[in-house]
Motif scaffolding. Structure first.
Motif, short mmCIF file in Angstrom:
data_model
loop_
_atom_site.label_atom_id
_atom_site.label_comp_id
_atom_site.label_asym_id
_atom_site.label_seq_id
_atom_site.Cartn_x
_atom_site.Cartn_y
_atom_site.Cartn_z
N ILE A 10 16.90 -10.35 -43.47
CA ILE A 10 18.06 -9.74 -42.84
C ILE A 10 19.28 -10.62 -43.11
O ILE A 10 19.14 -11.80 -43.47
CB ILE A 10 17.86 -9.54 -41.32
N GLU A 11 20.45 -10.05 -42.95
CA GLU A 11 21.68 -10.79 -43.24
C GLU A 11 21.80 -12.08 -42.44
O GLU A 11 22.35 -13.07 -42.93
CB GLU A 11 22.91 -9.91 -42.98
N ASP A 12 21.27 -12.09 -41.22
CA ASP A 12 21.34 -13.30 -40.39
C ASP A 12 20.55 -14.47 -40.98
O ASP A 12 20.76 -15.61 -40.58
CB ASP A 12 20.82 -13.01 -38.98
N ASP A 13 19.65 -14.19 -41.93
CA ASP A 13 18.88 -15.25 -42.58
C ASP A 13 19.71 -16.00 -43.62
O ASP A 13 19.40 -17.15 -43.95
CB ASP A 13 17.64 -14.68 -43.29
N LYS A 58 11.41 -8.63 -50.77
CA LYS A 58 11.92 -9.92 -50.29
C LYS A 58 11.56 -10.10 -48.82
O LYS A 58 11.74 -9.20 -48.02
CB LYS A 58 13.43 -10.05 -50.49
N GLN A 59 10.99 -11.27 -48.53
CA GLN A 59 10.53 -11.55 -47.19
C GLN A 59 11.05 -12.92 -46.73
O GLN A 59 11.16 -13.85 -47.53
CB GLN A 59 9.00 -11.58 -47.15
N THR A 60 11.32 -13.00 -45.44
CA THR A 60 11.69 -14.26 -44.82
C THR A 60 10.42 -14.89 -44.27
O THR A 60 9.57 -14.19 -43.71
CB THR A 60 12.71 -14.02 -43.69
N VAL A 68 12.08 -20.66 -42.27
CA VAL A 68 11.78 -21.85 -43.08
C VAL A 68 11.94 -21.60 -44.57
O VAL A 68 11.88 -22.54 -45.36
CB VAL A 68 10.37 -22.40 -42.78
N GLY A 69 12.15 -20.34 -44.96
CA GLY A 69 12.34 -20.04 -46.37
C GLY A 69 12.23 -18.56 -46.66
O GLY A 69 12.26 -17.74 -45.75
N GLY A 92 5.42 -30.00 -47.81
CA GLY A 92 4.24 -30.82 -47.58
C GLY A 92 3.41 -30.43 -46.38
O GLY A 92 2.54 -31.20 -45.94
N LYS A 93 3.63 -29.24 -45.84
CA LYS A 93 2.91 -28.81 -44.64
C LYS A 93 2.02 -27.59 -44.90
O LYS A 93 1.49 -27.00 -43.96
CB LYS A 93 3.91 -28.49 -43.52
N GLY A 94 1.89 -27.21 -46.16
CA GLY A 94 1.05 -26.06 -46.51
C GLY A 94 1.72 -24.72 -46.28
O GLY A 94 1.08 -23.68 -46.41
N ILE A 95 2.99 -24.73 -45.95
CA ILE A 95 3.70 -23.48 -45.63
C ILE A 95 3.81 -22.58 -46.85
O ILE A 95 3.54 -21.38 -46.77
CB ILE A 95 5.09 -23.78 -45.03
N ALA A 96 4.21 -23.14 -47.98
CA ALA A 96 4.38 -22.32 -49.18
C ALA A 96 3.06 -21.67 -49.58
O ALA A 96 3.02 -20.48 -49.92
CB ALA A 96 4.95 -23.15 -50.33
N THR A 97 1.98 -22.42 -49.52
CA THR A 97 0.67 -21.88 -49.89
C THR A 97 0.27 -20.75 -48.94
O THR A 97 -0.14 -19.66 -49.38
CB THR A 97 -0.41 -22.99 -49.86
N LYS A 98 0.41 -20.96 -47.64
CA LYS A 98 0.06 -19.92 -46.68
C LYS A 98 0.94 -18.69 -46.84
O LYS A 98 0.46 -17.55 -46.78
CB LYS A 98 0.16 -20.45 -45.24
N ALA A 99 2.24 -18.91 -47.04
CA ALA A 99 3.16 -17.78 -47.20
C ALA A 99 2.84 -16.99 -48.47
O ALA A 99 2.82 -15.75 -48.44
CB ALA A 99 4.60 -18.28 -47.23
N LEU A 100 2.57 -17.69 -49.57
CA LEU A 100 2.27 -17.00 -50.82
C LEU A 100 0.96 -16.23 -50.71
O LEU A 100 0.87 -15.08 -51.15
CB LEU A 100 2.24 -17.98 -51.99
N ARG A 101 -0.05 -16.83 -50.09
CA ARG A 101 -1.32 -16.12 -49.91
C ARG A 101 -1.12 -14.83 -49.11
O ARG A 101 -1.67 -13.78 -49.44
CB ARG A 101 -2.34 -17.01 -49.20
#
Length: 157
Positions: A10-13, A58-60, A68-69, A92-101
């Motif tokens: 959303i625009e607020d992001d 596209k997802q936040t 966070v991204g 370094g917290k595994g966020i990208a991996t969890k989000a991509l999965r």
């Protein structure tokens, strides 16, 4: 770490994404960034095109009510590709991996591609954990680095 929530951008992001883009190390690692990451007008013009393009998914990425991204699927060079950007403070917290999965559960197109600078070990690790394998190489001019940068092309089959 709490559960990751993916929702439509959303625009607020956008101000948060813009702030993430200001980090020099993040720009260096991403390599293929805008000419001037501090140019708000250019940033919003770019994102308004993304927001109005129904062919781009596209997802936040949200954790504990914090943006966070972002993560997206789009066409590049005639092929479906994924990309993501996580704020440096969340690396370094595994966020990208969890989000991509989680994101990949909603994308059935295969093969699916991704790209990462050859020296972006963190992103390469995320992509490989999610099943992508290196299938090619390319290079291009990096605005963030001011020079040509070699990258790997990865494929999820």
């Amino acid at each position: 770490m709490s559960n990751i929530i993916l929702r439509n951008v959303i625009e607020d992001d956008l101000p948060i994404f813009f702030k993430h883009q200001q980090n020099r190390e993040a720009n260096y690692m991403a390599a293929f960034t805008s000419i001037d990451p501090s140019d708000w007008d250019s940033f919003t013009t770019h994102w308004n095109k993304i927001l109005t393009d129904n062919d781009i998914m596209k997802q936040t990425i949200i954790i504990e009510n914090n943006v966070v991204g972002h993560i997206s699927r789009f066409e590049q060079f005639g092929e479906p590709e994924v990309s993501y950007w996580i704020g440096k403070e969340y690396w370094g917290k595994g966020i990208a991996t969890k989000a991509l999965r989680e994101f990949l559960k909603h994308i059935t197109i295969r093969p699916l591609y991704a790209r990462a600078a050859k020296d972006n070990a963190g992103s390469l690790k995320v992509l490989e954990k999610c099943g992508f394998v290196i299938t090619g190489e390319d290079s291009g001019y990096s605005n963030a680095r001011g020079e040509d940068v070699e990258e790997f092309i990865l494929t999820l089959k």
